[in-house]
Design a protein around this motif. Structure first.
Motif, mmCIF file in Angstrom:
data_model
loop_
_atom_site.group_PDB
_atom_site.id
_atom_site.type_symbol
_atom_site.label_atom_id
_atom_site.label_comp_id
_atom_site.label_asym_id
_atom_site.label_seq_id
_atom_site.Cartn_x
_atom_site.Cartn_y
_atom_site.Cartn_z
ATOM 1 N N LYS A 246 41.671 34.658 28.824
ATOM 2 C CA LYS A 246 40.236 34.534 29.192
ATOM 3 C C LYS A 246 39.791 36.005 29.175
ATOM 4 O O LYS A 246 40.557 37.048 29.294
ATOM 5 C CB LYS A 246 40.659 34.018 30.805
ATOM 6 C CG LYS A 246 41.354 32.655 30.795
ATOM 7 C CD LYS A 246 41.027 32.302 32.282
ATOM 8 C CE LYS A 246 42.224 33.023 33.201
ATOM 9 N NZ LYS A 246 43.476 33.079 32.880
ATOM 10 N N ARG B 263 45.634 30.741 25.805
ATOM 11 C CA ARG B 263 44.892 30.812 27.032
ATOM 12 C C ARG B 263 44.336 32.122 27.417
ATOM 13 O O ARG B 263 43.914 32.158 28.679
ATOM 14 C CB ARG B 263 46.284 30.642 28.048
ATOM 15 C CG ARG B 263 47.118 29.183 27.656
ATOM 16 C CD ARG B 263 47.922 28.912 29.001
ATOM 17 N NE ARG B 263 49.219 29.656 28.711
ATOM 18 C CZ ARG B 263 49.964 29.809 29.897
ATOM 19 N NH1 ARG B 263 49.875 29.728 30.923
ATOM 20 N NH2 ARG B 263 51.306 30.501 29.394
ATOM 21 N N ASP C 237 54.547 29.730 26.487
ATOM 22 C CA ASP C 237 54.267 28.669 25.620
ATOM 23 C C ASP C 237 55.403 28.570 24.610
ATOM 24 O O ASP C 237 55.585 27.226 24.091
ATOM 25 C CB ASP C 237 52.872 28.968 24.837
ATOM 26 C CG ASP C 237 51.741 29.202 25.858
ATOM 27 O OD1 ASP C 237 51.966 28.276 27.050
ATOM 28 O OD2 ASP C 237 50.638 29.274 25.504
ATOM 29 N N ASN D 88 51.909 34.724 28.704
ATOM 30 C CA ASN D 88 51.328 33.492 28.426
ATOM 31 C C ASN D 88 52.202 33.041 26.977
ATOM 32 O O ASN D 88 52.434 31.883 27.103
ATOM 33 C CB ASN D 88 49.991 33.430 28.359
ATOM 34 C CG ASN D 88 49.093 33.771 29.467
ATOM 35 O OD1 ASN D 88 49.730 33.335 30.617
ATOM 36 N ND2 ASN D 88 47.555 34.037 29.575
ATOM 37 N N ASP E 8 47.187 34.656 22.155
ATOM 38 C CA ASP E 8 47.208 33.863 23.285
ATOM 39 C C ASP E 8 46.196 32.861 23.383
ATOM 40 O O ASP E 8 44.817 33.085 23.430
ATOM 41 C CB ASP E 8 47.002 34.978 24.492
ATOM 42 C CG ASP E 8 47.186 34.186 25.846
ATOM 43 O OD1 ASP E 8 47.477 32.913 25.931
ATOM 44 O OD2 ASP E 8 46.867 34.840 26.841
#
Length: 448
Positions: free
Chosen positions: A301, A299, A316, A312, A297
């Motif tokens: 966090k 993205r 995508d 995610n 991933d």
């Protein structure tokens, strides 16, 4: 800055509050002119109109109007760019302060956590009025009817193609999910092989099986050659090495391509960005991913769960499909709840997709797969349509499957023995928690 003066002038002269409302402008985007901006908003809230030049000038006599002959979109972009630059400078100042006072570790932690606090710059919400575009839709439908292969790629399962014409070129994320050892990878490989037979350039990401083994499966699915004989070198009178060589000569007539890649070719970090590069470099018409859990991933966090990451990734992938106008097919594992003991022909439900219902939410088509082995040695494959964006849900497709020769024969419910037991995943001995977590983090997606 002059752009802030020009924006305020545009609002006053145009007497149009929608420039503020539609673009979600706030006083934070007008540094040095917060009072002027607040006055316009408060005046509009109270009287329902924008103040005229004279009223505004009486409140701010030092303000000098500046009418710029530029489009609204360009003016808004300048505003956002100025705001973004200010945010970057603010962030950089804090980062420099931490580097000098507390060192690199604290500065790095600030980068990881601090970016979440940076507000979104462009808040414009774009939309399209669809009623007035009806004539465009008519022409699009006509084009699809006359040039269907420009819009869809057939799967090779005639029953599916009769219903849906194949997989759409773009805005198409197809999910194939099942428990382990149920045949989902074989289904993906059959579709990929058929597409390549039809002249398309197909990409297949295989996290576990070697390129040569995928090649053997292609030969089985395309030529109906014994997979066991090829893999184990067990040639006999029914299938000799000369037969294999003769078959190999026939492949030169195929115009399509089937490209296979593995995690090592991505430096063990498979991302959607890297897949985009591969699609472009090999000019792929469709992409198959045999195990979405092997993707990283971009993205991610700190603190994100696996469910968030898979959601995610699927988002995508759908955006990648829309961007490059190709269908993307992913193989996904079902959890243990996907095994039905009530009825041997039941397939898993959407909630049984392992670690993420977000995958199903982002998919355009979802098929659940189950394998049945009869007491007489026959194998049947069932896959049910669990989601069809804009189409009929709930259709079931059943096939008599000769695994060793890659043959799929469509059958009806009556052709499947009523006492056919469901094919179950192999029993896994209970293992220590640490070992189980390692296994689950790299769960096997491969099926025989």
């Amino acid at each position: 800055m002059i752009v802030h003066i020009q924006a305020i002038t545009r609002i006053i002269d145009g007497k149009d509050y929608s420039f503020i409302e539609n673009n979600h402008l706030t006083k934070e985007k007008f540094p040095g002119y917060e009072d002027e901006f607040d006055y316009i908003v408060e005046y509009h809230d109270k009287y329902g109109v924008i103040p005229d030049d004279a009223t505004f000038q009486s409140k701010f006599p030092e303000f000098e109007f500046d009418s710029a002959d530029i489009p609204d979109d360009a003016l808004l972009d300048y505003l956002n760019d100025a705001y973004a630059s200010a945010q970057v400078q603010k962030f950089k100042g804090k980062l420099d302060e931490l580097l000098s006072s507390q060192g690199g570790i604290e500065a790095l932690n600030f980068i990881k956590s601090g970016t979440d606090s940076i507000p979104n710059v462009n808040e414009r919400v774009e939309s399209q009025e669809i009623i007035g575009l009806v004539k465009d839709r008519v022409e699009h439908s006509l084009d699809v009817s006359q040039n269907v292969r420009d819009w869809f790629i057939p799967t090779g399962f005639d029953e599916l193609d009769k219903d849906i014409e194949g997989f759409q070129r773009g805005d198409e994320l197809v999910v194939l999910f099942a428990r382990t050892n149920q045949g989902k990878s074989w289904v993906a490989e059959k579709i990929a092989s058929y597409m390549s037979e039809q002249g398309y350039r197909i990409g297949y990401f295989s996290p576990e099986m070697k390129e040569q083994d995928i090649g053997y499966r292609f030969d089985t699915l395309h030529g109906h050659l014994s997979n066991n004989a090829m893999r184990l070198g067990r040639f006999d009178d029914s299938f000799s090495v000369d037969d294999y060589r003769a078959y190999a000569d026939t492949l030169s007539k195929l115009t399509g391509k089937l490209f296979v890649t593995r995690p090592k070719n991505f430096n063990r970090k498979v991302t959607v960005s890297k897949l985009r590069q591969w699609i472009k470099s090999d000019m792929l018409d469709a992409l198959f991913i045999d195990g979405i859990t092997y993707l990283t991933d971009e993205r991610y966090k700190r603190g994100d769960s696996k469910t968030i990451s898979l959601t995610n990734i699927s988002e995508d992938l759908m955006e990648l499909s829309a961007e490059l106008k190709i269908p993307i097919v992913v193989v996904v594992q079902a959890n243990r709840g996907g095994i039905s003991e009530k009825d041997s022909t039941d397939t898993p439900e959407l909630e049984n997709i392992r670690d993420s219902d977000g995958i199903a939410q982002n998919a355009s088509i979802v098929y659940a797969i189950k394998q049945l082995k009869t007491n007489t040695g026959e194998t049947f494959l069932i896959f049910d349509n669990k989601k069809m964006r804009g189409g009929e849900v709930g259709k079931s497709y059943k096939y008599r499957w000769k695994i060793n020769t890659g043959e799929f024969e469509a059958v009806s419910d009556e052709d499947i023995p009523k006492d056919a037991p469901p094919s179950k995943a192999k029993h896994i001995e209970k293992e220590p928690t640490a070992g189980r977590k390692r296994r689950e983090s790299k769960e096997a997606e491969d099926d025989y």
